[in-house]
Design a protein around this motif. Structure first.
Motif, mmCIF file in Angstrom:
data_model
loop_
_atom_site.group_PDB
_atom_site.id
_atom_site.type_symbol
_atom_site.label_atom_id
_atom_site.label_comp_id
_atom_site.label_asym_id
_atom_site.label_seq_id
_atom_site.Cartn_x
_atom_site.Cartn_y
_atom_site.Cartn_z
ATOM 1 N N ARG A 190 7.213 28.330 22.393
ATOM 2 C CA ARG A 190 8.058 27.582 21.448
ATOM 3 C C ARG A 190 7.696 27.839 20.000
ATOM 4 O O ARG A 190 8.562 27.993 19.154
ATOM 5 C CB ARG A 190 7.976 26.078 21.716
ATOM 6 C CG ARG A 190 8.761 25.669 22.918
ATOM 7 C CD ARG A 190 8.839 24.180 23.016
ATOM 8 N NE ARG A 190 9.467 23.837 24.279
ATOM 9 C CZ ARG A 190 9.881 22.642 24.570
ATOM 10 N NH1 ARG A 190 9.725 21.670 23.712
ATOM 11 N NH2 ARG A 190 10.444 22.402 25.730
ATOM 12 N N ARG A 191 6.398 27.891 19.687
ATOM 13 C CA ARG A 191 5.992 28.160 18.298
ATOM 14 C C ARG A 191 6.439 29.554 17.873
ATOM 15 O O ARG A 191 6.858 29.765 16.740
ATOM 16 C CB ARG A 191 4.481 28.036 18.135
ATOM 17 C CG ARG A 191 3.997 26.604 18.171
ATOM 18 C CD ARG A 191 2.556 26.509 17.767
ATOM 19 N NE ARG A 191 1.696 27.077 18.803
ATOM 20 C CZ ARG A 191 0.395 26.898 18.851
ATOM 21 N NH1 ARG A 191 -0.215 26.197 17.934
ATOM 22 N NH2 ARG A 191 -0.307 27.436 19.807
ATOM 23 N N PHE A 192 6.355 30.502 18.789
ATOM 24 C CA PHE A 192 6.779 31.869 18.508
ATOM 25 C C PHE A 192 8.277 31.911 18.211
ATOM 26 O O PHE A 192 8.713 32.530 17.241
ATOM 27 C CB PHE A 192 6.429 32.752 19.704
ATOM 28 C CG PHE A 192 6.865 34.174 19.575
ATOM 29 C CD1 PHE A 192 6.285 35.016 18.646
ATOM 30 C CD2 PHE A 192 7.843 34.682 20.396
ATOM 31 C CE1 PHE A 192 6.679 36.336 18.527
ATOM 32 C CE2 PHE A 192 8.248 35.992 20.296
ATOM 33 C CZ PHE A 192 7.659 36.822 19.359
ATOM 34 N N PHE A 193 9.064 31.229 19.031
ATOM 35 C CA PHE A 193 10.510 31.223 18.825
ATOM 36 C C PHE A 193 10.891 30.499 17.532
ATOM 37 O O PHE A 193 11.820 30.907 16.838
ATOM 38 C CB PHE A 193 11.229 30.580 20.010
ATOM 39 C CG PHE A 193 11.098 31.365 21.271
ATOM 40 C CD1 PHE A 193 11.260 32.741 21.277
ATOM 41 C CD2 PHE A 193 10.816 30.742 22.465
ATOM 42 C CE1 PHE A 193 11.142 33.472 22.437
ATOM 43 C CE2 PHE A 193 10.701 31.460 23.632
ATOM 44 C CZ PHE A 193 10.860 32.832 23.623
ATOM 45 N N LEU A 194 10.178 29.451 17.218
ATOM 46 C CA LEU A 194 10.443 28.735 15.973
ATOM 47 C C LEU A 194 10.169 29.628 14.764
ATOM 48 O O LEU A 194 10.946 29.653 13.812
ATOM 49 C CB LEU A 194 9.607 27.459 15.899
ATOM 50 C CG LEU A 194 9.789 26.611 14.645
ATOM 51 C CD1 LEU A 194 11.221 26.081 14.580
ATOM 52 C CD2 LEU A 194 8.801 25.471 14.618
ATOM 53 N N SER A 195 9.090 30.390 14.824
ATOM 54 C CA SER A 195 8.781 31.288 13.708
ATOM 55 C C SER A 195 9.822 32.393 13.586
ATOM 56 O O SER A 195 10.182 32.793 12.470
ATOM 57 C CB SER A 195 7.376 31.878 13.863
ATOM 58 O OG SER A 195 7.311 32.725 14.988
ATOM 59 N N ILE A 196 10.343 32.891 14.696
ATOM 60 C CA ILE A 196 11.400 33.905 14.651
ATOM 61 C C ILE A 196 12.667 33.308 14.049
ATOM 62 O O ILE A 196 13.327 33.930 13.212
ATOM 63 C CB ILE A 196 11.669 34.477 16.046
ATOM 64 C CG1 ILE A 196 10.505 35.347 16.497
ATOM 65 C CG2 ILE A 196 12.955 35.295 16.073
ATOM 66 C CD1 ILE A 196 10.626 35.844 17.899
ATOM 67 N N PHE A 197 13.009 32.106 14.472
ATOM 68 C CA PHE A 197 14.213 31.442 13.967
ATOM 69 C C PHE A 197 14.126 31.228 12.460
ATOM 70 O O PHE A 197 15.054 31.550 11.714
ATOM 71 C CB PHE A 197 14.423 30.123 14.707
ATOM 72 C CG PHE A 197 15.584 29.329 14.210
ATOM 73 C CD1 PHE A 197 16.880 29.731 14.492
ATOM 74 C CD2 PHE A 197 15.400 28.177 13.466
ATOM 75 C CE1 PHE A 197 17.965 29.005 14.030
ATOM 76 C CE2 PHE A 197 16.471 27.442 13.000
ATOM 77 C CZ PHE A 197 17.764 27.861 13.285
ATOM 78 N N VAL A 198 13.004 30.688 12.003
ATOM 79 C CA VAL A 198 12.830 30.427 10.574
ATOM 80 C C VAL A 198 12.835 31.744 9.791
ATOM 81 O O VAL A 198 13.459 31.854 8.729
ATOM 82 C CB VAL A 198 11.535 29.626 10.308
ATOM 83 C CG1 VAL A 198 11.193 29.568 8.835
ATOM 84 C CG2 VAL A 198 11.674 28.220 10.880
ATOM 85 N N GLY A 199 12.162 32.771 10.316
ATOM 86 C CA GLY A 199 12.151 34.070 9.658
ATOM 87 C C GLY A 199 13.531 34.688 9.559
ATOM 88 O O GLY A 199 13.893 35.279 8.540
ATOM 89 N N SER A 200 14.320 34.523 10.599
ATOM 90 C CA SER A 200 15.684 35.060 10.597
ATOM 91 C C SER A 200 16.543 34.372 9.545
ATOM 92 O O SER A 200 17.276 35.034 8.793
ATOM 93 C CB SER A 200 16.305 34.894 11.982
ATOM 94 O OG SER A 200 17.616 35.366 12.002
ATOM 95 N N ILE A 201 16.460 33.072 9.479
ATOM 96 C CA ILE A 201 17.249 32.315 8.493
ATOM 97 C C ILE A 201 16.811 32.657 7.069
ATOM 98 O O ILE A 201 17.641 32.962 6.203
ATOM 99 C CB ILE A 201 17.129 30.796 8.745
ATOM 100 C CG1 ILE A 201 17.699 30.420 10.118
ATOM 101 C CG2 ILE A 201 17.797 29.991 7.640
ATOM 102 C CD1 ILE A 201 19.169 30.729 10.286
ATOM 103 N N LEU A 202 15.498 32.637 6.820
ATOM 104 C CA LEU A 202 15.007 32.929 5.468
ATOM 105 C C LEU A 202 15.284 34.379 5.068
ATOM 106 O O LEU A 202 15.644 34.648 3.917
ATOM 107 C CB LEU A 202 13.513 32.626 5.369
ATOM 108 C CG LEU A 202 13.119 31.154 5.448
ATOM 109 C CD1 LEU A 202 11.609 30.998 5.402
ATOM 110 C CD2 LEU A 202 13.782 30.361 4.346
ATOM 111 N N GLY A 203 15.129 35.314 6.010
ATOM 112 C CA GLY A 203 15.417 36.712 5.709
ATOM 113 C C GLY A 203 16.882 36.934 5.400
ATOM 114 O O GLY A 203 17.228 37.684 4.474
ATOM 115 N N GLY A 204 17.762 36.283 6.155
ATOM 116 C CA GLY A 204 19.195 36.396 5.888
ATOM 117 C C GLY A 204 19.584 35.805 4.547
ATOM 118 O O GLY A 204 20.388 36.384 3.809
ATOM 119 N N LEU A 205 19.016 34.652 4.235
ATOM 120 C CA LEU A 205 19.315 34.028 2.938
ATOM 121 C C LEU A 205 18.805 34.873 1.769
ATOM 122 O O LEU A 205 19.508 35.050 0.767
ATOM 123 C CB LEU A 205 18.707 32.620 2.877
ATOM 124 C CG LEU A 205 19.379 31.551 3.727
ATOM 125 C CD1 LEU A 205 18.573 30.259 3.702
ATOM 126 C CD2 LEU A 205 20.797 31.316 3.253
#
Length: 125
Positions: A52-67
């Protein structure tokens, strides 16, 4: 399979499937289905181990990278920024997870070492 593990697998397939889709769109051609299948398979595998922590970090990274890509490069750069951000988020998530696990183990060892050997613990009474 427990309900928690099923939720972890579903989260993993969703997150990694999304990353696979972004990478497949970036690569173009016939790579989209291959990237999606690989992403879903990896997501389900990591979900089985409870990442779960790994997936959360991927999700946050994807959103921040896209923004960040949207602000710096416009709408056309969002796909590249999201995919790159997800990769960086996953990398940083693994590193942070290892540090947190190491600190928890150190704390556990210090607590066990501070228990006097001649006094019985509460579980022995």
């Amino acid at each position: 399979m427990s309900q928690t593990k099923i939720i972890d697998v579903l989260i993993g397939t969703l997150v990694m499937g999304t990353v696979g889709t972004l990478i497949g769109l970036l690569m173009g051609g016939g790579y989209l289905p291959v990237a999606v299948v690989i992403g879903i398979t990896l997501g389900a595998g990591v979900g089985m181990f409870g990442g779960r922590r790994f997936f959360l970090s991927i999700f946050v990274g994807s959103i921040l990278g896209g923004l960040l890509a949207w602000v710096l490069g416009g709408v056309d750069a969002v796909t590249v920024g999201s995919a790159s951000g997800a990769a960086m988020g996953g990398f940083l998530g693994v590193q942070v997870s290892m540090i947190l696990d190491s600190l928890a183990e150190r704390k556990r060892r210090l607590a066990a070492a501070s228990l006097p050997a001649d006094e019985p613990s509460k579980t022995e009474v």
